[in-house]
Write an enzyme that holds these catalytic residues in place. Structure first.
Site, mmCIF file in Angstrom:
data_model
loop_
_atom_site.group_PDB
_atom_site.id
_atom_site.type_symbol
_atom_site.label_atom_id
_atom_site.label_comp_id
_atom_site.label_asym_id
_atom_site.label_seq_id
_atom_site.Cartn_x
_atom_site.Cartn_y
_atom_site.Cartn_z
ATOM 1 N N TYR A 486 0.844 -1.203 0.000
ATOM 2 C CA TYR A 486 0.000 0.000 0.000
ATOM 3 C C TYR A 486 0.876 1.249 0.000
ATOM 4 O O TYR A 486 0.928 1.970 -0.960
ATOM 5 C CB TYR A 486 -0.950 -0.028 1.199
ATOM 6 C CG TYR A 486 -1.956 1.110 1.185
ATOM 7 C CD1 TYR A 486 -3.089 1.028 0.391
ATOM 8 C CD2 TYR A 486 -1.765 2.259 1.959
ATOM 9 C CE1 TYR A 486 -4.013 2.061 0.358
ATOM 10 C CE2 TYR A 486 -2.685 3.299 1.933
ATOM 11 C CZ TYR A 486 -3.806 3.192 1.134
ATOM 12 O OH TYR A 486 -4.707 4.225 1.105
ATOM 13 N N ASP A 649 -18.038 3.340 -7.470
ATOM 14 C CA ASP A 649 -16.924 3.788 -6.638
ATOM 15 C C ASP A 649 -16.874 5.312 -6.708
ATOM 16 O O ASP A 649 -16.424 5.888 -7.692
ATOM 17 C CB ASP A 649 -15.603 3.184 -7.123
ATOM 18 C CG ASP A 649 -14.457 3.463 -6.160
ATOM 19 O OD1 ASP A 649 -14.623 4.319 -5.267
ATOM 20 O OD2 ASP A 649 -13.399 2.827 -6.302
#
Length: 715
Positions: A486, A649
């Site tokens: 990440y 989204d």
């Protein structure tokens, strides 16, 4: 291995019944129109031929047609992978166990989430007393036929008689807040619209605080920028139009605001920030008889992290990084007024990173990260050590909620090979007992969880968790490996259970998770080292992790798959551009792929704290250098890529993934597959029903297995 391919010719699809090898497959992607848009930015001409794909799939027929065509090609390809059925069956079986959320006490009632195993959405239960009979309170599975409407946040009133809860539909970040009578189960008429990025904080039992944005223009609900957030108070039994404005900053429309009330109901604490960086202003209001006056400034300027722990009387407790990059606990006495109030250190900064703190009973419970693994301990309210909470493994402890006066708190502990078990911790005796423990269909002792450290490009020591079957590790042969990362927004990656990852491990693969710079594993300095002008460090850390896995014989060259979501999707797009030779396959999920326009949609403007401003030349040049969409090169042999996103989204709008995929397909149409899977009635990830989770992840793992050479066991 064999699979079927569906070839697209123009707008017509014809099914091929001929099985072909992966190496012989020639995918024909849908025709994607190239526009003529190009802009000169800071002296450079920037082409944006696929900008039309930024349009909302719900309102633009051309984008909708493109999505349908891409999904048909992708599903035809994935449907021919023999691994898909095996992964679907194993993920489903591994998810089929009873699991619980952390209990929350209000009055005499205990509230908690429970999923029997394969329910699309977890249900909310209540017990009167810890040993009371469980009673179903809310069942989101009855809210939508497709299971895509979810229970998001919920908060009982102080006396436990009412429950405020928010509803998430189709994965969107927008929330609708409703109220329920706990005794009767009746849903009240109260309804709050356009709540977003909000908590729910009760003011006694009369009403609650929440944050909302102005109602967006019709048709732009999922794309327009989010500005002018404000805090409101809703009184039970009144319409939303009557809600009281508590705090707003119309002169500073980019500020976001959240409000909390201390558990004794004495203080309202309003926290304001401009982006995702942990820098806050803090205002307080003294509550008297359910009423409050004008806000008073406690912390001015967006300079440091300030997180309210709780209040006892006129003393407020905070976590802060002011003068403490790995955070500390402080307190402030407001009995003589806010002006001139002085903060006093209660628990000094340590070598470990302070992650959470809670006052439970007459104790202070602190959670720390040591090399990205959890440890927890109990202190007295004057900061003196009382007891360490033994966790006995590399893993993640979460929870520890509660309030002053409570004799107990609950926490969850999980690891890569251990689904979350819930424990009750007695704050007086220091004893932990099991509240709920899952019954497993596998043996955790069959798996090895270890942490290794490797050197990044500049020599920085970076930790990485590596998980394998013990039999695989003992054999010592390289196996296909899934590397996850990440690296941003001060987010710490810690060990946790995933049925999806367990299915990959059961198939004989290895899983690795690198704790890249940009995260919060080592406090502010670690975060700063991977953002803004330092963002390349994140990519270097991830590339070095891949090189380390190959050099150590954990994975073979040609056997490394990479995966990341959101900011992690950006990570995958960037490293694949920079080192296409290193990776065999990748899954970039809901990624931020156009770094020159990310701040023009929904929540994108918040991200400038980590990415910088595309409107400023110095930041723009950094962004231009790694933007996944802008650094794809024609003719390069990129690894096999499966891009995943969703039509609803509204965190990272799907146009990012659409444009990136179109550019990748155009760059080398005859190379390895570059496919996009677009989920319907889903968003950035939260609230996704179980059946969609199983379907999506069996597709992803089958694709990654195909291109890393992972052979699934015979059924």
């Amino acid at each position: 291995m064999t699979f079927r391919a569906r070839t697209l010719i123009g707008a017509l699809f014809a099914v091929s019944a001929v099985a072909v090898s992966a190496q012989d497959l020639k995918l024909t992607y849908p025709q994607t129109t190239k526009g003529e848009i190009a802009e000169v930015q800071f002296g450079e001409r920037i082409a944006d031929p696929y900008r039309w794909l930024e349009n909302d799939v719900r309102t633009d027929p051309k984008v909708a047609a493109w999505v349908e065509q891409q999904n048909q090609v992708t599903q035809a390809y994935l449907g021919g992978l023999p691994q898909r059925d095996w992964f679907a069956a194993r993920i489903k079986a591994l998810m089929d166990y009873e699991r619980f959320g952390l209990p929350q006490k209000a009055g005499a009632n205990y509230f908690y989430m429970r999923n029997s195993g394969l329910q699309n959405q977890s249900q909310l239960f209540v017990r009167q007393g810890l040993d009371g009979t469980p009673r179903l309170l809310l069942d989101p599975n009855s809210w939508a036929k497709d299971g895509a409407t979810a229970l998001a946040d919920w908060e009982p009133s102080d006396n436990g008689k009412l429950l405020a809860y928010s509803i998430q539909d189709g994965g969107s970040d927008w929330r609708t807040i409703r109220l329920l009578d706990v005794a009767t189960g009746k849903v009240l008429a109260d309804e709050i619209q356009w709540a977003k990025f909000t908590g729910i904080s009760w003011v006694g039992n009369a009403g609650f605080l929440y944050s909302r944005f102005p109602e967006p223009e019709k048709g732009k609900e999922f794309q327009s920028l989010n500005t002018n957030q404000a805090v409101y108070f809703h009184k039970i039994g009144t319409p939303q139009s009557a809600d009281q404005l508590v705090y707003s900053t119309p002169d500073r429309p980019k500020l976001g605001h959240g409000a909390e009330v201390t558990h004794d109901g004495r203080w309202m604490v309003i926290t304001s920030s401009q982006g995702t960086d942990s820098r806050y202003e803090v205002h307080v209001k003294r509550i008297n008889g359910g009423k409050w006056g004008q806000p008073q400034t406690l912390i001015k300027g967006l300079e440091n992290d300030w997180r309210l722990i709780d209040g006892m009387g006129d003393t407020l407790y905070f976590i802060t990084n002011k003068g403490a990059p790995r955070l500390k606990v402080v307190k402030v006495d407001l009995s003589r007024g806010v002006a001139g109030a002085q903060f006093v250190d209660l628990v000094a900064e340590r070598e470990e990173t302070l992650e959470r703190a809670q006052i439970v009973g007459n104790r202070l419970i602190l959670g720390y990260l040591k090399d990205a693994a959890s440890k927890a301990e109990v202190l007295s309210l004057d900061g003196k050590p009382v007891k360490e909470i033994t966790l006995n493994a590399i893993g993640t402890a979460s929870g520890f909620g509660g309030k002053p006066g409570d004799p107990e708190t609950f926490y969850s502990f999980s690891s890569f090979n251990q689904p979350g078990a819930i424990y009750r911790f007695d704050s007086n005796t220091g004893v932990s007992t099991v509240f709920a423990q899952p019954k497993l269909t596998f043996n955790p002792d069959d798996y090895q969880v270890e942490q290794q450290f490797y050197a990044s490009k500049d020599g920085t020591r970076v930790p990485m968790f590596i998980v394998r079957k013990k039999s695989v590790a003992a054999e010592g042969k390289p196996v296909p490996t899934l590397l996850y990362g990440y690296g941003g927004f001060d987010v710490s990656l810690t060990p946790g259970f995933s049925a999806v990852r367990m299915a990959w491990l059961e198939a004989g693969g290895a899983f690795a998770m690198a704790n890249l710079r940009g995260g919060g594993e080592y406090g502010k300095a670690w975060h700063d080292a991977g953002r803004l002008a330092n963002k390349q460090n994140v990519f270097d850390d991830f590339i070095a992790a891949g090189e380390y896995l190959i050099a150590q014989g954990i994975t073979p060259s040609g056997g490394l798959a990479v995966q990341g979501g959101s900011n992690g999707g950006l990570l995958i797009g960037a490293v694949v551009n920079q080192r296409p030779d290193l990776f065999a396959a990748g899954n970039a999920a809901v990624g931020v792929m156009d770094m020159l326009r990310f701040d023009q949609f929904t929540a994108g403007r918040y991200w400038v704290d980590d990415y910088g401003y595309p409107s400023k030349e110095a930041d723009w040049r950094v962004l231009r250098a790694y933007s996944p969409y802008h650094n794809i090169r024609a003719g390069v042999e990129y690894p096999a890529m499966l891009v995943t996103t969703a039509d609803t989204d509204d965190r990272v709008v799907p146009g990012h993934s659409f444009k990136y995929t179109a550019a990748l397909q155009a760059a080398n149409p005859d190379g390895k597959p570059h496919l996009i899977r677009i989920e319907t009635r889903a968003g950035h990830g939260a609230g996704k029903p179980t059946d969609k989770v199983v379907a999506e992840n069996s597709d992803i793992l089958a694709f990654l297995a195909e291109w890393t050479g992972l052979d699934v066991p015979a059924r």
